[in-house]
Design a protein around this motif. Structure first.
Motif, PDB file in Angstrom:
ATOM      1  N   ARG A 130       0.853  -1.346  -0.016  1.00  0.00           N
ATOM      2  CA  ARG A 130      -0.104   0.141  -0.061  1.00  0.00           C
ATOM      3  C   ARG A 130       0.952   1.378  -0.125  1.00  0.00           C
ATOM      4  O   ARG A 130       0.648   2.367  -0.632  1.00  0.00           O
ATOM      5  CB  ARG A 130      -0.802  -0.076   1.252  1.00  0.00           C
ATOM      6  N   ILE A 131       1.921   1.219   0.830  1.00  0.00           N
ATOM      7  CA  ILE A 131       2.851   2.379   0.757  1.00  0.00           C
ATOM      8  C   ILE A 131       3.533   2.430  -0.523  1.00  0.00           C
ATOM      9  O   ILE A 131       3.634   3.631  -0.941  1.00  0.00           O
ATOM     10  CB  ILE A 131       3.906   2.195   1.949  1.00  0.00           C
ATOM     11  N   LEU A 132       3.652   1.606  -1.180  1.00  0.00           N
ATOM     12  CA  LEU A 132       4.347   1.569  -2.638  1.00  0.00           C
ATOM     13  C   LEU A 132       3.329   2.067  -3.615  1.00  0.00           C
ATOM     14  O   LEU A 132       3.733   2.887  -4.355  1.00  0.00           O
ATOM     15  CB  LEU A 132       4.824   0.087  -3.018  1.00  0.00           C
ATOM     16  N   ALA A 133       2.167   1.715  -3.283  1.00  0.00           N
ATOM     17  CA  ALA A 133       1.254   2.193  -4.338  1.00  0.00           C
ATOM     18  C   ALA A 133       0.904   3.568  -4.096  1.00  0.00           C
ATOM     19  O   ALA A 133       0.790   4.666  -4.803  1.00  0.00           O
ATOM     20  CB  ALA A 133      -0.155   1.208  -4.104  1.00  0.00           C
ATOM     21  N   LEU A 134       0.904   4.152  -2.988  1.00  0.00           N
ATOM     22  CA  LEU A 134       0.714   5.505  -2.561  1.00  0.00           C
ATOM     23  C   LEU A 134       2.030   6.495  -2.830  1.00  0.00           C
ATOM     24  O   LEU A 134       1.601   7.575  -3.577  1.00  0.00           O
ATOM     25  CB  LEU A 134       0.549   5.717  -0.836  1.00  0.00           C
ATOM     26  N   ALA A 135       2.890   6.077  -2.765  1.00  0.00           N
ATOM     27  CA  ALA A 135       4.087   6.643  -3.390  1.00  0.00           C
ATOM     28  C   ALA A 135       4.278   6.839  -4.655  1.00  0.00           C
ATOM     29  O   ALA A 135       4.642   7.912  -5.155  1.00  0.00           O
ATOM     30  CB  ALA A 135       5.371   6.240  -2.717  1.00  0.00           C
ATOM     31  N   ALA A 136       3.779   5.733  -5.364  1.00  0.00           N
ATOM     32  CA  ALA A 136       3.901   5.780  -6.845  1.00  0.00           C
ATOM     33  C   ALA A 136       2.871   6.721  -7.596  1.00  0.00           C
ATOM     34  O   ALA A 136       3.123   7.416  -8.294  1.00  0.00           O
ATOM     35  CB  ALA A 136       3.614   4.318  -7.201  1.00  0.00           C
ATOM     36  N   GLY A 137       1.628   6.477  -6.809  1.00  0.00           N
ATOM     37  CA  GLY A 137       0.598   7.550  -7.215  1.00  0.00           C
ATOM     38  C   GLY A 137       0.960   8.880  -7.117  1.00  0.00           C
ATOM     39  O   GLY A 137       0.614   9.708  -7.885  1.00  0.00           O
ATOM     40  N   SER A 138       1.538   9.130  -5.943  1.00  0.00           N
ATOM     41  CA  SER A 138       1.679  10.515  -5.704  1.00  0.00           C
ATOM     42  C   SER A 138       2.943  10.948  -6.540  1.00  0.00           C
ATOM     43  O   SER A 138       2.856  12.195  -7.098  1.00  0.00           O
ATOM     44  CB  SER A 138       2.395  10.503  -4.215  1.00  0.00           C
ATOM     45  N   SER A 139       3.856  10.386  -6.671  1.00  0.00           N
ATOM     46  CA  SER A 139       5.028  10.863  -8.010  1.00  0.00           C
ATOM     47  C   SER A 139       4.370  10.676  -9.097  1.00  0.00           C
ATOM     48  O   SER A 139       4.851  11.789  -9.936  1.00  0.00           O
ATOM     49  CB  SER A 139       6.166   9.355  -7.892  1.00  0.00           C
ATOM     50  N   ILE A 140       3.499   9.981  -9.596  1.00  0.00           N
ATOM     51  CA  ILE A 140       2.879  10.004 -10.848  1.00  0.00           C
ATOM     52  C   ILE A 140       2.157  11.352 -10.925  1.00  0.00           C
ATOM     53  O   ILE A 140       2.473  12.088 -12.248  1.00  0.00           O
ATOM     54  CB  ILE A 140       2.012   9.144 -11.161  1.00  0.00           C
ATOM     55  N   LEU A 141       1.600  12.018  -9.943  1.00  0.00           N
ATOM     56  CA  LEU A 141       0.889  13.164  -9.906  1.00  0.00           C
ATOM     57  C   LEU A 141       1.951  14.186 -10.135  1.00  0.00           C
ATOM     58  O   LEU A 141       1.690  15.169 -10.729  1.00  0.00           O
ATOM     59  CB  LEU A 141       0.082  13.442  -8.731  1.00  0.00           C
ATOM     60  N   VAL A 142       3.050  13.800  -9.396  1.00  0.00           N
ATOM     61  CA  VAL A 142       4.360  15.128  -9.494  1.00  0.00           C
ATOM     62  C   VAL A 142       4.861  15.184 -10.663  1.00  0.00           C
ATOM     63  O   VAL A 142       4.996  16.289 -11.393  1.00  0.00           O
ATOM     64  CB  VAL A 142       5.135  15.006  -8.492  1.00  0.00           C
ATOM     65  N   GLU A 143       5.064  14.132 -11.448  1.00  0.00           N
ATOM     66  CA  GLU A 143       5.763  14.130 -12.550  1.00  0.00           C
ATOM     67  C   GLU A 143       4.888  14.558 -13.673  1.00  0.00           C
ATOM     68  O   GLU A 143       5.247  15.241 -14.669  1.00  0.00           O
ATOM     69  CB  GLU A 143       6.223  12.649 -13.082  1.00  0.00           C
ATOM     70  N   THR A 144       3.476  14.361 -13.652  1.00  0.00           N
ATOM     71  CA  THR A 144       2.397  14.743 -14.457  1.00  0.00           C
ATOM     72  C   THR A 144       2.383  16.408 -14.374  1.00  0.00           C
ATOM     73  O   THR A 144       2.375  17.170 -15.492  1.00  0.00           O
ATOM     74  CB  THR A 144       1.271  14.274 -14.232  1.00  0.00           C
ATOM     75  N   ALA A 145       2.283  16.821 -13.100  1.00  0.00           N
ATOM     76  CA  ALA A 145       2.389  18.460 -12.939  1.00  0.00           C
ATOM     77  C   ALA A 145       3.599  18.924 -13.690  1.00  0.00           C
ATOM     78  O   ALA A 145       3.539  19.951 -14.151  1.00  0.00           O
ATOM     79  CB  ALA A 145       2.422  18.692 -11.502  1.00  0.00           C
ATOM     80  N   GLN A 146       4.748  18.317 -13.494  1.00  0.00           N
ATOM     81  CA  GLN A 146       6.070  18.934 -14.036  1.00  0.00           C
ATOM     82  C   GLN A 146       6.052  19.045 -15.661  1.00  0.00           C
ATOM     83  O   GLN A 146       6.192  19.997 -16.286  1.00  0.00           O
ATOM     84  CB  GLN A 146       7.301  17.966 -13.812  1.00  0.00           C
ATOM     85  N   TYR A 147       5.189  17.982 -16.154  1.00  0.00           N
ATOM     86  CA  TYR A 147       5.023  17.996 -17.720  1.00  0.00           C
ATOM     87  C   TYR A 147       4.158  19.085 -18.076  1.00  0.00           C
ATOM     88  O   TYR A 147       4.306  19.799 -19.093  1.00  0.00           O
ATOM     89  CB  TYR A 147       4.521  16.645 -18.185  1.00  0.00           C
ATOM     90  N   VAL A 148       2.825  19.036 -17.311  1.00  0.00           N
ATOM     91  CA  VAL A 148       1.701  20.042 -17.666  1.00  0.00           C
ATOM     92  C   VAL A 148       2.188  21.336 -17.283  1.00  0.00           C
ATOM     93  O   VAL A 148       1.665  22.295 -18.355  1.00  0.00           O
ATOM     94  CB  VAL A 148       0.404  19.820 -16.724  1.00  0.00           C
ATOM     95  N   LEU A 149       2.964  21.808 -16.438  1.00  0.00           N
ATOM     96  CA  LEU A 149       3.426  23.184 -16.251  1.00  0.00           C
ATOM     97  C   LEU A 149       4.690  23.491 -17.028  1.00  0.00           C
ATOM     98  O   LEU A 149       5.060  24.716 -16.748  1.00  0.00           O
ATOM     99  CB  LEU A 149       3.680  23.207 -14.508  1.00  0.00           C
ATOM    100  N   ARG A 150       5.207  22.574 -17.730  1.00  0.00           N
ATOM    101  CA  ARG A 150       6.309  22.874 -18.540  1.00  0.00           C
ATOM    102  C   ARG A 150       7.534  23.626 -17.811  1.00  0.00           C
ATOM    103  O   ARG A 150       7.892  24.640 -17.998  1.00  0.00           O
ATOM    104  CB  ARG A 150       5.778  23.959 -19.834  1.00  0.00           C
ATOM    105  N   LEU A 151       7.681  22.869 -16.925  1.00  0.00           N
ATOM    106  CA  LEU A 151       8.759  23.251 -15.696  1.00  0.00           C
ATOM    107  C   LEU A 151      10.386  23.304 -16.309  1.00  0.00           C
ATOM    108  O   LEU A 151      11.035  23.678 -15.610  1.00  0.00           O
ATOM    109  CB  LEU A 151       8.734  22.630 -14.406  1.00  0.00           C
ATOM    110  N   ASP A 152      10.360  22.679 -17.496  1.00  0.00           N
ATOM    111  CA  ASP A 152      11.779  22.512 -18.108  1.00  0.00           C
ATOM    112  C   ASP A 152      12.540  21.279 -17.218  1.00  0.00           C
ATOM    113  O   ASP A 152      13.672  21.320 -16.741  1.00  0.00           O
ATOM    114  CB  ASP A 152      12.667  23.798 -17.994  1.00  0.00           C
TER     115      ASP A 152
END
Length: 198
Positions: A130-152
């Protein structure tokens, strides 16, 4: 010397220094919240207070750092690396062992506090998968935000894997204390009615 708000909050060195300087405040917050909870009769007040503050204090600075925009933010399009280990191998070959090591260790620490403290705070998360799933899901959100916000920045599957691995490793490190975590549901179990007197 860190000067101005951007120096404190807009650079990696500034965020690290700010985090270190805020450590006494974090400790004071644990003490204050635990004292308040103990006076209210909460069980394991110190454990829950330390976990609450630890999750926030140990996670927010890392997420803040990886969301800092690069020099070409808003100009260059988002970049994605979906092949596992390719991004790490590129960093190792271009930046050398030191840069690659810093990258790996930094990514392992992003959700390490969540992995360590969340199972102690929430009985439902007292499970490595469950911790792995929570961390992976949170990381995917962060990586998606980096892409959408075009943070270089590069939105990489390697970051997701390392973020989740770091949380999983720290969850294993705190596993010996999981069983000592009180079950809040036990306090709400109905008690048998006393026998009627004659």
């Amino acid at each position: 010397m860190v000067k101005g708000w951007h120096g404190w909050l807009g650079t990696i060195n500034g965020v690290v220094l700010t985090t270190v300087l805020l450590l006494p405040l974090a400790a004071l917050t644990v003490w204050a919240v635990a004292r308040r909870r103990r006076s209210a009769g909460t069980t394991s007040a110190w454990r829950t207070s330390l976990a609450d503050v630890g999750i926030v204090y140990g996670t927010v600075p890392w997420v803040w750092m990886i969301m800092l925009p690069g020099d070409q933010a808003g100009v260059v399009p988002g970049r994605v690396a979906l092949v596992p280990l390719r991004d790490l191998l590129t960093i190792f070959s271009d930046g050398g062992p030191l840069t690659a090591t810093v990258q790996v260790v930094g990514n392992l620490l992003v959700f390490a506090s969540v992995g360590f403290f969340a199972p102690l705070r929430f009985r439902a998360l007292a499970s490595v998968p469950r911790i792995l799933a929570l961390a992976a899901g949170s990381s995917i959100l962060v990586e998606t935000a980096q892409y959408v916000l075009r943070l270089d920045r590069v939105s990489s599957v390697d970051d997701v894997l390392l973020n989740a691995a770091g949380a999983g490793l720290t969850a294993l490190a705190s596993r010996r204390w999981w069983r000592a975590t009180p079950d809040a549901s036990a306090d709400r179990r109905p008690q048998p009615a006393p026998a009627a007197g004659r």
